[in-house]
Design a protein around this motif. Sequence first.
Motif, PDB file in Angstrom:
ATOM      1  N   GLY A  38      48.705  49.024  47.334  1.00  0.00           N
ATOM      2  CA  GLY A  38      47.932  49.763  46.358  1.00  0.00           C
ATOM      3  C   GLY A  38      46.610  50.181  46.956  1.00  0.00           C
ATOM      4  N   ILE A  39      46.075  51.290  46.493  1.00  0.00           N
ATOM      5  CA  ILE A  39      44.784  51.789  46.963  1.00  0.00           C
ATOM      6  C   ILE A  39      43.776  51.645  45.838  1.00  0.00           C
ATOM      7  CG2 ILE A  39      43.495  53.800  47.758  1.00  0.00           C
ATOM      8  CD1 ILE A  39      46.166  54.831  48.943  1.00  0.00           C
ATOM      9  N   VAL A  40      42.737  50.871  46.096  1.00  0.00           N
ATOM     10  CA  VAL A  40      41.638  50.702  45.151  1.00  0.00           C
ATOM     11  C   VAL A  40      40.469  51.529  45.642  1.00  0.00           C
ATOM     12  CG1 VAL A  40      39.911  49.067  44.292  1.00  0.00           C
ATOM     13  CG2 VAL A  40      42.342  48.433  44.312  1.00  0.00           C
ATOM     14  N   SER A  41      39.923  52.348  44.760  1.00  0.00           N
ATOM     15  CA  SER A  41      38.787  53.182  45.145  1.00  0.00           C
ATOM     16  C   SER A  41      37.902  53.419  43.935  1.00  0.00           C
ATOM     17  CB  SER A  41      39.261  54.511  45.724  1.00  0.00           C
ATOM     18  OG  SER A  41      39.984  55.260  44.759  1.00  0.00           O
ATOM     19  N   ARG A  42      36.736  53.994  44.193  1.00  0.00           N
ATOM     20  CA  ARG A  42      35.817  54.311  43.102  1.00  0.00           C
ATOM     21  C   ARG A  42      36.035  55.751  42.670  1.00  0.00           C
ATOM     22  NH1 ARG A  42      29.692  53.288  44.428  1.00  0.00           N
ATOM     23  NH2 ARG A  42      29.974  55.173  45.689  1.00  0.00           N
ATOM     24  N   ALA A  43      36.081  55.967  41.378  1.00  0.00           N
ATOM     25  CA  ALA A  43      36.224  57.320  40.865  1.00  0.00           C
ATOM     26  C   ALA A  43      34.978  58.134  41.219  1.00  0.00           C
ATOM     27  CB  ALA A  43      36.417  57.296  39.356  1.00  0.00           C
ATOM     28  N   GLY A  44      35.178  59.416  41.540  1.00  0.00           N
ATOM     29  CA  GLY A  44      34.051  60.257  41.909  1.00  0.00           C
ATOM     30  C   GLY A  44      33.646  60.044  43.357  1.00  0.00           C
ATOM     31  N   GLU A  45      32.391  59.731  43.590  1.00  0.00           N
ATOM     32  CA  GLU A  45      31.875  59.538  44.946  1.00  0.00           C
ATOM     33  C   GLU A  45      32.503  58.311  45.592  1.00  0.00           C
ATOM     34  OE1 GLU A  45      29.454  60.754  48.134  1.00  0.00           O
ATOM     35  OE2 GLU A  45      29.804  61.722  46.201  1.00  0.00           O
ATOM     36  N   PRO A  46      33.101  58.453  46.796  1.00  0.00           N
ATOM     37  CA  PRO A  46      33.722  57.289  47.454  1.00  0.00           C
ATOM     38  C   PRO A  46      32.706  56.178  47.715  1.00  0.00           C
ATOM     39  CG  PRO A  46      34.366  59.337  48.543  1.00  0.00           C
ATOM     40  CD  PRO A  46      33.268  59.690  47.585  1.00  0.00           C
ATOM     41  N   ASP A  47      33.152  54.948  47.628  1.00  0.00           N
ATOM     42  CA  ASP A  47      32.321  53.791  47.940  1.00  0.00           C
ATOM     43  C   ASP A  47      32.513  53.462  49.413  1.00  0.00           C
ATOM     44  OD1 ASP A  47      30.996  51.419  48.186  1.00  0.00           O
ATOM     45  OD2 ASP A  47      32.154  50.330  46.671  1.00  0.00           O
ATOM     46  N   LEU A  48      31.602  53.934  50.253  1.00  0.00           N
ATOM     47  CA  LEU A  48      31.744  53.705  51.691  1.00  0.00           C
ATOM     48  C   LEU A  48      31.389  52.277  52.091  1.00  0.00           C
ATOM     49  CD1 LEU A  48      30.367  57.122  53.047  1.00  0.00           C
ATOM     50  CD2 LEU A  48      32.712  56.461  52.457  1.00  0.00           C
ATOM     51  N   GLY A  49      30.913  51.507  51.140  1.00  0.00           N
ATOM     52  CA  GLY A  49      30.656  50.085  51.386  1.00  0.00           C
ATOM     53  C   GLY A  49      31.705  49.196  50.747  1.00  0.00           C
ATOM     54  N   ILE A  50      32.889  49.753  50.541  1.00  0.00           N
ATOM     55  CA  ILE A  50      33.905  49.021  49.797  1.00  0.00           C
ATOM     56  C   ILE A  50      34.393  47.772  50.538  1.00  0.00           C
ATOM     57  CG2 ILE A  50      35.970  50.246  50.656  1.00  0.00           C
ATOM     58  CD1 ILE A  50      36.808  50.338  47.563  1.00  0.00           C
ATOM     59  N   ALA A  51      34.349  47.803  51.894  1.00  0.00           N
ATOM     60  CA  ALA A  51      34.796  46.630  52.654  1.00  0.00           C
ATOM     61  C   ALA A  51      33.858  45.450  52.438  1.00  0.00           C
ATOM     62  CB  ALA A  51      34.896  46.972  54.136  1.00  0.00           C
ATOM     63  N   GLU A  52      32.584  45.747  52.253  1.00  0.00           N
ATOM     64  CA  GLU A  52      31.617  44.689  51.972  1.00  0.00           C
ATOM     65  C   GLU A  52      31.733  44.228  50.513  1.00  0.00           C
ATOM     66  OE1 GLU A  52      26.760  43.932  52.134  1.00  0.00           O
ATOM     67  OE2 GLU A  52      27.629  45.790  52.917  1.00  0.00           O
ATOM     68  N   ARG A  53      31.993  45.177  49.640  1.00  0.00           N
ATOM     69  CA  ARG A  53      32.123  44.846  48.220  1.00  0.00           C
ATOM     70  C   ARG A  53      33.380  44.003  47.962  1.00  0.00           C
ATOM     71  NH1 ARG A  53      29.893  46.933  43.720  1.00  0.00           N
ATOM     72  NH2 ARG A  53      28.986  48.646  44.918  1.00  0.00           N
ATOM     73  N   PHE A  54      34.499  44.409  48.581  1.00  0.00           N
ATOM     74  CA  PHE A  54      35.773  43.717  48.393  1.00  0.00           C
ATOM     75  C   PHE A  54      36.329  43.299  49.757  1.00  0.00           C
ATOM     76  CE2 PHE A  54      36.098  47.011  44.832  1.00  0.00           C
ATOM     77  CZ  PHE A  54      35.589  46.166  43.858  1.00  0.00           C
ATOM     78  N   PRO A  55      35.827  42.219  50.346  1.00  0.00           N
ATOM     79  CA  PRO A  55      36.327  41.781  51.656  1.00  0.00           C
ATOM     80  C   PRO A  55      37.805  41.403  51.588  1.00  0.00           C
ATOM     81  CG  PRO A  55      34.301  40.620  51.049  1.00  0.00           C
ATOM     82  CD  PRO A  55      34.777  41.336  49.827  1.00  0.00           C
ATOM     83  N   ILE A  56      38.459  41.391  52.746  1.00  0.00           N
ATOM     84  CA  ILE A  56      39.853  40.926  52.800  1.00  0.00           C
ATOM     85  C   ILE A  56      39.934  39.517  52.205  1.00  0.00           C
ATOM     86  CG2 ILE A  56      41.703  40.191  54.363  1.00  0.00           C
ATOM     87  CD1 ILE A  56      40.916  42.503  56.197  1.00  0.00           C
ATOM     88  N   GLY A  57      40.922  39.335  51.364  1.00  0.00           N
ATOM     89  CA  GLY A  57      41.083  38.062  50.664  1.00  0.00           C
ATOM     90  C   GLY A  57      40.536  38.074  49.258  1.00  0.00           C
ATOM     91  N   THR A  58      39.761  39.112  48.900  1.00  0.00           N
ATOM     92  CA  THR A  58      39.243  39.208  47.530  1.00  0.00           C
ATOM     93  C   THR A  58      40.399  39.326  46.538  1.00  0.00           C
ATOM     94  OG1 THR A  58      37.226  40.327  48.290  1.00  0.00           O
ATOM     95  CG2 THR A  58      37.801  40.577  45.959  1.00  0.00           C
ATOM     96  N   ARG A  59      40.306  38.606  45.464  1.00  0.00           N
ATOM     97  CA  ARG A  59      41.332  38.664  44.423  1.00  0.00           C
ATOM     98  C   ARG A  59      40.835  39.554  43.287  1.00  0.00           C
ATOM     99  NH1 ARG A  59      45.774  34.805  45.630  1.00  0.00           N
ATOM    100  NH2 ARG A  59      45.553  33.701  43.665  1.00  0.00           N
ATOM    101  N   LEU A  60      41.679  40.481  42.877  1.00  0.00           N
ATOM    102  CA  LEU A  60      41.362  41.401  41.800  1.00  0.00           C
ATOM    103  C   LEU A  60      42.476  41.358  40.762  1.00  0.00           C
ATOM    104  CD1 LEU A  60      40.298  44.452  44.022  1.00  0.00           C
ATOM    105  CD2 LEU A  60      38.745  42.873  42.820  1.00  0.00           C
TER     106      LEU A  60
END
Length: 377
Positions: free
Chosen positions: A320-342
């Motif tokens: 699955g691809i998780v992204s922010r609607a509108g402007e891309p979140d270029l800091g998404i790797a920091e926001r949701f590191p590998i292993g993050t549970r959603l």
Amino acid sequence: MTLIRQLSTPAAVVDARRMQRNIERMQSRMDAFGLRFRPHAKTAKCLPVVQAQIAAGARGITVSTLKEAEQFFEGGIADILYAVGMTPDKLPRALALCRRGCDLKIITDSVAMAREIGSFGKRHGAALEVWIEIDTDGHRSGIKPGDAVLLDAARALHDAGMRLGGVMTHAGSSYDCDSREALLAISEQERAGAVLAAQRLRDHGMACPGVSVGSTPTALSAARLEGVTEVRAGVYVFFDLVMHNVGVCTTDEIAMSVLTTVIGHQEEKGWAIVDAGWMAMSRDRGTQKQKHDFGYGQVCAEDGAVLDGYLMSGANQEHGIVSRAGEPDLGIAERFPIGTRLRILPNHACATAAQFPEYQVLPPEGGVQAWPRFYGW
């Protein structure tokens, strides 16, 4: 005690507290109308869920497959409406259930099938209970309330010695509504059409004791239900994003979600990759034609808190691809590191639930309980 952080992903998670509130909300509304409530079990297909609905006051259930009818009957529930048009090949199976003591009701919307049911019943010495499906909104199947075919179908059943249990309808077009006014209008259209059909049968000397209506939007919106004897609804038990867009629930009332884990990123695109693809969420994009498109689902934190603006925007089979609607979140790797549970709220709870063999239920007292669900036809 198993904890949510110990679950393997993807997993279908049910918040039991939210589910119980949803059950009580619907039941209290039906109690206020003084009507029998017959929940549709096709959403959860799970015995503990149905037992909670019955404990709250539901009387009987609705099912979408004969396998559901068989398994719920084995679980101790006898009053069952099989709300899909009967076919000749299924009649022996339906009769077998009846002879085991199940109070099974079957439906038809044609003279041809009414005659087939009558012929089968006579051959086997059985007076099957049959309801006639009414089309009150042009959404799917059923006989129009004013159509002469209604009387012909009822006569075919009566002349063969079958029991006409009543008329039933489902205003599926209510899913296309998104305003209070539209919901009130379709609710009244559903009620009036079913009541008219029943009255026409009675005016021609045929008993029609039951008038059954329902969908989650109309059940929660109807202002009047005179002439109705019972209401059916299903997805309300979990709710979903389509129902949120229709306007009958908030995201805080959606009781089922898919637990998933971040497994990678495409940072330049603002993507977090998770291990729940369309095999977990289903391909249902029911919100796509609504005013608010949630993609494949609304993203939440592991504790269920909605993360505004973050959606499952794309899905492959297991990605699955998780992204922010509108402007891309270029800091998404920091926001949701590998292993993050959603957790992802689904567009259509019935479709997403069908991807899993069991629910991971979060009871108020803590921990996780596994509840199995039914499969097949």
